[in-house]
Design a protein around this motif. Sequence first.
Motif, PDB file in Angstrom:
ATOM      1  N   PRO A  96       0.802  -1.223   0.000  1.00  0.00           N
ATOM      2  CA  PRO A  96       0.000   0.000   0.000  1.00  0.00           C
ATOM      3  C   PRO A  96       0.837   1.277   0.000  1.00  0.00           C
ATOM      4  O   PRO A  96       0.367   2.329  -0.387  1.00  0.00           O
ATOM      5  N   THR A  99       3.267   3.395  -5.022  1.00  0.00           N
ATOM      6  CA  THR A  99       2.370   3.731  -6.123  1.00  0.00           C
ATOM      7  C   THR A  99       3.021   3.267  -7.422  1.00  0.00           C
ATOM      8  O   THR A  99       4.130   3.696  -7.751  1.00  0.00           O
ATOM      9  N   THR A 104      -4.470   1.024 -10.838  1.00  0.00           N
ATOM     10  CA  THR A 104      -5.678   1.501 -10.181  1.00  0.00           C
ATOM     11  C   THR A 104      -5.979   0.588  -9.004  1.00  0.00           C
ATOM     12  O   THR A 104      -5.670  -0.608  -9.037  1.00  0.00           O
ATOM     13  N   SER A 105      -6.569   1.155  -7.978  1.00  0.00           N
ATOM     14  CA  SER A 105      -6.984   0.367  -6.818  1.00  0.00           C
ATOM     15  C   SER A 105      -8.340  -0.244  -7.108  1.00  0.00           C
ATOM     16  O   SER A 105      -9.242   0.437  -7.597  1.00  0.00           O
ATOM     17  N   THR A 107     -11.202  -3.622  -5.680  1.00  0.00           N
ATOM     18  CA  THR A 107     -11.561  -4.522  -4.594  1.00  0.00           C
ATOM     19  C   THR A 107     -11.929  -5.869  -5.203  1.00  0.00           C
ATOM     20  O   THR A 107     -12.729  -5.935  -6.133  1.00  0.00           O
ATOM     21  N   PRO A 112      -8.496  -5.340  -0.760  1.00  0.00           N
ATOM     22  CA  PRO A 112      -7.871  -4.352  -1.638  1.00  0.00           C
ATOM     23  C   PRO A 112      -6.878  -5.033  -2.580  1.00  0.00           C
ATOM     24  O   PRO A 112      -6.169  -5.963  -2.187  1.00  0.00           O
ATOM     25  N   THR A 114      -4.599  -4.251  -6.569  1.00  0.00           N
ATOM     26  CA  THR A 114      -4.123  -3.285  -7.552  1.00  0.00           C
ATOM     27  C   THR A 114      -4.251  -3.900  -8.934  1.00  0.00           C
ATOM     28  O   THR A 114      -3.953  -5.087  -9.126  1.00  0.00           O
ATOM     29  N   GLY A 131      -3.321  -8.821  -5.015  1.00  0.00           N
ATOM     30  CA  GLY A 131      -3.683  -8.331  -3.686  1.00  0.00           C
ATOM     31  C   GLY A 131      -3.186  -9.289  -2.620  1.00  0.00           C
ATOM     32  O   GLY A 131      -2.773 -10.414  -2.914  1.00  0.00           O
TER      33      GLY A 131
END
Length: 169
Positions: A96, A99, A104-105, A107, A112, A114, A131
């Motif tokens: 987390p 970057t 994009t994040s 679910t 969570p 990516t 994730g």
Amino acid sequence: MRGGVAVLLAVLVCVTAWGVLRDGDPEQPQQTTARTPDGALTFAMPATWRTRACPADEGDCLRVTSPDMTEAEAATVAFLPPNPVEGTPVDALVNPGVTVPGSTSVTVDGLPATRLDPDEQQGQDAILVAGRARTAVGSTFMVLCPVGGDPESSRAMCDQILRTLKVTR
């Protein structure tokens, strides 16, 4: 008498509607559940899709193709144990504090994750979603979907897997 006919008609309409809803849209293909060999990941897929084994060193892994895809276009769904070597690209995706440009994040199953979509300028020709696992500390889940000859089908397959993916560990 008219009341009895009205009740029978209402019951007939309800039973017919229930049957249609239960059977679903006849245009939708029948679904089946796929799971990685150890069962850490499951997802729904059309019954026409085929699963294939992954190489033995890829963890709890499954490859998936639709009838019109080549083996090289198969999506890979994998549950990976903690990585003893830090700093791999997947580690960066699930950290987390990092970057990753173009990511994009998202679910996945409440977790969570990516997502990286294909980017010709960066030389990426696949959708990659990763994730952290639910309970297995340090483990990750990953879905890798090469975008081959039919990008629309590849994206649809990947989205189907991601929409229905369940992370059990």
